[in-house]
Design an enzyme around this catalytic site. Sequence first.
Site, PDB file in Angstrom:
ATOM      1  CD  GLU A 174       0.783   0.442   3.033  1.00  0.00           C
ATOM      2  OE1 GLU A 174       0.678   1.688   2.923  1.00  0.00           O
ATOM      3  OE2 GLU A 174       1.779  -0.112   3.532  1.00  0.00           O
ATOM      4  N   GLY A 316       6.406   0.036   4.116  1.00  0.00           N
ATOM      5  CA  GLY A 316       5.178  -0.266   3.397  1.00  0.00           C
ATOM      6  C   GLY A 316       5.488  -0.649   1.965  1.00  0.00           C
ATOM      7  CD  GLU A 317       7.587   1.849  -1.403  1.00  0.00           C
ATOM      8  OE1 GLU A 317       8.236   1.034  -2.105  1.00  0.00           O
ATOM      9  OE2 GLU A 317       7.979   3.006  -1.177  1.00  0.00           O
ATOM     10  N   GLY A 318       4.569  -2.955   0.273  1.00  0.00           N
ATOM     11  CA  GLY A 318       4.642  -4.386   0.015  1.00  0.00           C
ATOM     12  C   GLY A 318       6.058  -4.916   0.050  1.00  0.00           C
TER      13      GLY A 318
END
EC number: 2.4.2.21
Length: 350
Positions: A174, A316-318
């Site tokens: 995300e 984050g970001e995966g």
Amino acid sequence: MSQSTLLFQIEPASRAQDQFIQQKIDLKTKPPGALGLLEPLALQIARIQGPKQLEIVNPTMLVFAGDHGIAAEGVSIAPSEVTRQMVQNFAHGGAAINVFCRQLGFNLEVIDCGILTPVEGVEGIIDQRLGAGTGAIHLEPAMSLACVDKGFAMAQALIERHHQAGCNLVAFGEMGIGNTSSAAAIMAAIMQLDVADCVGRGTGISSETLERKQMLIELALLLHQSAMTGPKQVLACLGGFEIVQMTGAMLAAAERKMLVVVDGFIATAAALVAVTINAHVRDYLIFAHRSEEQGHQRMLEHLKAKPLLSLGLRLGEGTGAALALPLIQAAVNFYNQMASFSDAGIEAVV
């Protein structure tokens, strides 16, 4: 139960072959349990896919992006404009998640769930916008229940497209300035915890900002207390557009018996909502890592999760979910390829 949640017909992963699967794992040429967390991971995957041959096909990373009204109150180290800038960075291949996905063999898709200003003229961004940022949750609901339903439907269609393309593992990342506030509020509401146990420093806010963040979340919980009668209502009151679509996508992926790799604090908050909607979702969730965010460990314990990694990540970001893929593949490979004691002519140590 609403019509949208009735759309998700999720079966529990089969435990009928557990004895056979566990024996197969135990009779590999190693002491029982010597491969640590890879062993229960192989068991989990075999429950989902069947005990004969495990596989990872077309692993896909979905990064959901959305903006949050509460970010205008300065609860993050960055302004909301950074969400859009990072989405552009994803599209141009310059972010950490792009680097890791290229390295590890993930297909990457970026979904605009509702950033403040859409990115136009750039390929590689999927438009699933539910609005231009959520409402400020300490003043109003984040969105309507109809918006939650729409987000679930969009997410279900997204997962169906990947399922039809043969993907059997989907990872969740995300991007959204302010989304740790939303995730902490969701955690506090569903787990009935004090806000102080849920709120952390996000990407690195000061102590003064942390106090303000906690106060705003407490106001939000007080404001919406009577309206939060179920998990969907919690999403409508406190969620983010990206958290809504992650939740719906996790439900849809579990429905299709796909492996679901959960990243950090925000993705785990979405998983918490999904499991609250349908407990069978838990069977399909693989928790990639323990993040540095305060409260993540509490959520993991609530979900009875043992994450594969603990690297001090808080991006984050995966990124954590991406880094877990080689370990998931290792669990598959040892299950499929490792010799048994009888195969190798070695005296068993079981």
